[in-house]
Write an enzyme that holds these catalytic residues in place. Structure first.
Site, PDB file in Angstrom:
ATOM      1  N   ALA A  23     -11.076  -8.938  17.012  1.00  0.00           N
ATOM      2  CA  ALA A  23     -12.364  -8.285  17.310  1.00  0.00           C
ATOM      3  C   ALA A  23     -12.322  -7.388  18.546  1.00  0.00           C
ATOM      4  O   ALA A  23     -13.359  -6.910  18.986  1.00  0.00           O
ATOM      5  CB  ALA A  23     -13.455  -9.335  17.481  1.00  0.00           C
ATOM      6  N   TYR A 173       3.665  -6.619   2.038  1.00  0.00           N
ATOM      7  CA  TYR A 173       2.284  -6.416   2.501  1.00  0.00           C
ATOM      8  C   TYR A 173       1.283  -6.853   1.434  1.00  0.00           C
ATOM      9  O   TYR A 173       0.298  -7.536   1.732  1.00  0.00           O
ATOM     10  CB  TYR A 173       2.058  -4.942   2.862  1.00  0.00           C
ATOM     11  CG  TYR A 173       0.623  -4.628   3.217  1.00  0.00           C
ATOM     12  CD1 TYR A 173       0.026  -5.201   4.341  1.00  0.00           C
ATOM     13  CD2 TYR A 173      -0.151  -3.768   2.428  1.00  0.00           C
ATOM     14  CE1 TYR A 173      -1.303  -4.920   4.668  1.00  0.00           C
ATOM     15  CE2 TYR A 173      -1.461  -3.478   2.749  1.00  0.00           C
ATOM     16  CZ  TYR A 173      -2.040  -4.063   3.866  1.00  0.00           C
ATOM     17  OH  TYR A 173      -3.350  -3.790   4.182  1.00  0.00           O
TER      18      TYR A 173
END
Length: 339
Positions: A23, A173
């Site tokens: 964040a 990924y």
């Protein structure tokens, strides 16, 4: 950008505690700031304590922005690869705010490289951050989430699209991001009736520091702002906990909620937008996203809109398919035009 008449414009997250990984910048910070406007408590669980040479922001600068927006912030140094750091941050959050109501698994690592080109340390990084980190952070927060009146886990991960084209160019990924989505499938069912567990993914590329590194100069014109994911996340996190097991595309949900003007989310309004990974014809055409509980998010069919002249179609394609985009996605592209 959200309609003033919508029910989610009220301060629904006031007093709630959100634990958000990654964040300190980008999408995670945008979701934090949106909740902060309601007066929410935000636990900033991210690695960057000292300024990074190339990436903007730290957990402390993010905390300042969150408090300026009206929320309360608790910056915690957390590398989600380290289980003890996750556990310590969860304990600090409960001590500071008395509760955890929402977990946003946003932290993610990316390397768009083929099997032979992906170094083992990169494979380990993506599996550790994306899959293991999501799993362990969820595990640490769940005992506290179960005590909340309307608990949510939200993973920033895609719908499960098993088209081989999404595996062949960056297998590691893809496996790691689908691992996050599999956490949604499993935990939504395991904690049904107790904790809502959903996934959110953007329809188009989002302009972040990571996108700048992947796409090169000028890529931002083909992207939307992080605000669109923040608004979509807010819609999800303010729904009842019976809304669970859903794989949600940001634009489709916001259209359902009454948003009509999407130019406000564009970096360069009117410029062609780059579709995000893992979304092909089925997802982009607007098929309904249905969760395990039968909840449906209506979507809009692209085929229902007039296509315009052939020349205009090719102009849009040419604008979207830049050399940088082809190089960054390592993709092979096929276009089928009709009508």
């Amino acid at each position: 950008s959200l309609p003033s008449t919508s029910p989610f414009t009220f301060r629904k997250l006031a007093g709630c505690t959100l634990f958000i990984t990654g964040a300190s910048r980008g999408i995670g910070k945008a979701i934090a700031l949106k909740a902060a406007k309601d007066g929410a408590n935000i636990v900033i669980a991210a690695k960057t304590a000292e300024p990074h040479p190339t990436l903007p922001g730290t957990i402390y600068t993010a905390a300042e922005e969150i408090e300026a927006a009206g929320g309360k912030a608790l910056p915690c140094v957390v590398n989600v690869r380290e289980e003890q750091q996750i556990i310590d941050a969860v304990e600090k959050a409960v001590k500071a705010f008395g509760r955890i109501d929402i977990l946003v698994n946003n932290a993610s690592a990316i390397s768009l490289t083929g099997t032979l080109e992906t170094a083992t340390k990169k494979v380990n990084l993506m599996m550790d951050v994306n899959v293991r980190g999501t799993y362990l952070t969820s595990k640490a927060c769940l005992p506290h989430l179960r005590k909340s009146k309307n608990p949510h886990i939200l993973n920033l991960s895609p719908p499960m699209n098993l088209n081989p084209m999404w595996f062949k160019n960056h297998c590691a990924y893809t496996i790691s991001k689908y691992g996050m989505s599999m956490c949604v499938l499993g935990m939504a069912e395991e904690f049904r009736g107790e904790v809502a567990v959903n996934a959110l993914w953007p329809k188009t590329a989002i302009h972040t520091a990571a996108m700048d590194m992947l796409g090169g100069a000028g890529i931002e014109k083909q992207c939307r702002k992080t605000d669109i994911l923040a608004d979509a996340a807010y819609c999800i996190l303010t729904k009842p906990k019976t809304f669970t097991g859903n794989f949600i595309i940001d634009e489709f949900l916001l259209r359902e909620e009454g948003v009509k003007d999407f130019d406000v989310y564009a970096i360069a309004p009117g410029h062609p937008l780059m579709p995000d990974f893992f979304l092909d014809e089925k997802e982009l055409s607007g098929s309904q996203q249905e969760g395990a509980d039968g909840a449906k998010v209506k979507t809009e069919s692209a085929a229902a809109k007039p296509s315009g002249p052939v020349a205009e179609t090719f102009r849009v394609i040419q604008g979207a398919m830049t050399e940088e985009y082809v190089r960054s996605t390592q993709g092979v592209f096929q276009f089928e035009l009709s009508g």
